[in-house]
Design an enzyme around this catalytic site. Structure first.
Site, PDB file in Angstrom:
ATOM      1  CE1 TYR A 136      -3.966   1.926   0.820  1.00 36.96           C
ATOM      2  CE2 TYR A 136      -3.012   2.666   2.849  1.00 36.96           C
ATOM      3  CZ  TYR A 136      -4.235   2.673   1.854  1.00 36.96           C
ATOM      4  OH  TYR A 136      -5.024   3.529   2.139  1.00 36.96           O
ATOM      5  CG  HIS A 141      -3.998   4.080  -3.106  1.00 29.90           C
ATOM      6  ND1 HIS A 141      -5.355   3.997  -3.830  1.00 29.90           N
ATOM      7  CD2 HIS A 141      -3.905   2.952  -2.516  1.00 29.90           C
ATOM      8  CE1 HIS A 141      -5.822   3.004  -3.468  1.00 29.90           C
ATOM      9  NE2 HIS A 141      -5.276   2.222  -2.292  1.00 29.90           N
ATOM     10  NE  ARG A 150      -7.817   6.676   8.257  1.00 33.37           N
ATOM     11  CZ  ARG A 150      -7.296   5.845   7.146  1.00 33.37           C
ATOM     12  NH1 ARG A 150      -7.893   4.745   7.030  1.00 33.37           N
ATOM     13  NH2 ARG A 150      -6.396   6.059   6.419  1.00 33.37           N
ATOM     14  CD  GLU A 209      -1.840  -3.428  -6.375  1.00 29.61           C
ATOM     15  OE1 GLU A 209      -0.987  -4.251  -6.052  1.00 29.61           O
ATOM     16  OE2 GLU A 209      -2.867  -3.679  -5.720  1.00 29.61           O
ATOM     17  CD  GLN A 248     -11.083  -2.924   0.366  1.00 28.40           C
ATOM     18  OE1 GLN A 248     -11.251  -2.817  -1.082  1.00 28.40           O
ATOM     19  NE2 GLN A 248      -9.849  -2.599   0.511  1.00 28.40           N
ATOM     20  CE1 TYR A 252     -10.139  -1.082   7.050  1.00 32.15           C
ATOM     21  CE2 TYR A 252     -12.707  -1.000   6.558  1.00 32.15           C
ATOM     22  CZ  TYR A 252     -11.641  -0.148   7.000  1.00 32.15           C
ATOM     23  OH  TYR A 252     -11.656   0.988   7.311  1.00 32.15           O
ATOM     24  CE  LYS A 261      -8.228  -4.982  -1.604  1.00 37.27           C
ATOM     25  NZ  LYS A 261      -7.811  -4.026  -2.646  1.00 37.27           N
ATOM     26  CB  THR A 358      -4.024   1.297  -5.608  1.00 34.68           C
ATOM     27  OG1 THR A 358      -4.736   0.263  -5.300  1.00 34.68           O
ATOM     28  CG2 THR A 358      -4.767   2.183  -6.822  1.00 34.68           C
TER      29      THR A 358
HETATM   30 MN    MN Z   1      -4.033  -4.087  -3.934  1.00 34.47          MN
END
Ligand code: MN
Length: 424
Positions: A136, A141, A150, A209, A248, A252, A261, A358
């Site tokens: 990540y 991203h 958030r 990606e 997700q 999560y 995923k 990403t």
């Molecule tokens: Mn990914």
């Protein structure tokens, strides 16, 4: 410099302008030719080179290799020979196909056994992926996601600038480009509801990606430093980490991504060696606020300038470009990712695959997912023929392309494409 990387080389194989696969690339993959068994291959322009035939006819004899490695259905054992050997193979292939080298060029009978037009060949999964980890690592991203879900003022979590955040993904559902994907099903919690529902995912997304493949194993308990890491990285491919955003979002907390995923990820079929990307190295972002811990510090240019494009094709229309990003939008580089992955003593295996996470750029036309491009569904993407998209629909095909270009030399990855089929 690695001999095969010489930008001035030309091949006697004719290559289209702007090919991703000039003689300086020489990626490795697995192909099926007609009804034959899978075998290792490389590609120059639109011509696929059967490496099992090349080796069988004696062209690689000076390397004293075990020829059986080219008859396997994955390139794992080839990668495991080590960079000294795989680099020698790439250099030798480069020599055989250089313009002024007549040994194969003028041997029509051998050429007929070794060379095939790309259209006559089927690409298969190049690697047996043992373990798959997804990071990540694009700051843009992570900032977008944090802003959306958030707090824009504190978009990055407190750990984000201190370590490359990642999770262990699912290897069994990684497929090669061209494999269709069935819409996943699962639990979702609709807005305002107090009970979850079960059904086909409604918010199907892609993730732009890149991924790297490990070609050398490490010992359990040992750590790989940022300085050693490149020796473990064999090469890279394009990677679409399909994501079910509604599944997700509900599942999560607190352990991270799971079924949203694991239903599928798609990879491009040719593994471009880290060696071949040497021209496209660039320096990384300054990491002094905060300063990263010593085990994550590194020397040299570890980022890569590789242009990335996302195309969406609605059934019956032509592919339509919806985003342009770049692999350079990585805060954490591959060497830092491997150093972090092994800092606790976790061992690496040949064939492990590591997704970048990403890759989003700085502007809204460079984001690496529908979630960001449409900003949670609030800004639909206009498509040809008056259509629009917020998330992927059944029948849509998603295509990723990528290449580096510098001083007239272009090294590319081809593409990874996948069509969305209705839920089973
Ligand atoms: Mn990914």
């Amino acid at each position: 410099m690695i001999a095969a990387n010489n930008p001035s080389l030309k091949s006697w194989i004719e290559t289209p302008a702007n090919t991703d696969f000039p003689i300086q690339n020489i990626p490795f993959g697995i192909v099926k030719i007609g009804r034959g068994q899978p075998r290792m291959a490389t590609i120059i322009g639109d011509t696929v080179i059967d490496l099992s035939a090349l080796s069988e006819l004696g062209y690689l004899d000076n390397l004293s290799l075990d020829k059986s490695v080219f008859y396997l259905s994955v390139i794992n054992d080839f990668m495991a020979l080590g960079k000294e050997t795989t680099r020698a193979v790439r250099d030798r292939i480069s020599t055989i196909f250089q313009q002024d080298n007549a040994e194969l060029r003028d041997h029509a009978d051998h050429k007929a056994q070794i060379l095939y037009p790309i259209d006559d060949v089927q690409n298969l999964m190049p690697v047996e992926v043992g373990d798959y980890t997804d990071f990540y690592s694009s700051r843009e991203h992570a900032t977008n996601i944090g802003t959306m879900f958030r707090d824009p003022a504190n978009a990055l979590m407190p750990n984000w600038l201190h370590l490359p955040v990642g999770y262990h993904g699912r290897a069994s559902s990684i497929v090669v480009s061209g494999t269709p994907i069935h819409r996943p099903k699962g639990q979702q919690m609709p807005k305002g509801a107090d009970m979850p529902v079960y059904g086909p995912c409604k918010l199907l997304d892609f993730e732009l990606e890149m991924a790297f493949v490990v070609g050398k194993s490490s010992k359990l308990g040992a750590s790989v430093s940022t300085e050693e890491a490149e020796d473990y990285i064999f090469g890279l491919c394009l990677f679409n980490d399909w994501s079910a955003r509604d599944i997700q979002k509900w599942e999560y907390v607190p352990l991270g991504p799971f079924l949203g995923k694991s239903f599928a990820s798609s990879m491009s079929p040719w593994i471009v060696t880290l060696d071949a990307l040497d021209h496209f190295r660039i320096s990384g972002p300054v990491q002094d606020d905060p300063v990263v811990l010593p085990y994550l510090q590194y020397k040299g240019d570890k980022r890569y300038n590789i242009k990335l494009e996302v195309l969406l094709q609605i059934e019956g229309s032509a592919p339509h470009s919806i985003s342009n990003s770049n692999y350079k939008y990585m805060y954490w580089n591959m060497c830092q990712q491997l150093a972090h992955h092994t800092v606790n003593g976790c061992n690496l295996s040949v064939g492990d695959l590591y997704g970048s996470g990403t890759i989003s750029g700085t502007t809204p036309d460079s984001y690496g997912s529908m979630l960001e491009l449409c900003w949670q569904g609030t800004k639909p993407i206009p498509m040809p023929d008056g259509e629009e998209r917020k998330f992927l629909q059944d029948g849509d095909t998603l295509i990723l392309r990528g290449f580096g270009e510098k001083d007239g030399l272009r090294i590319g990855f081809g593409e990874v494409s996948g069509k969305v089929l209705p839920a089973l």
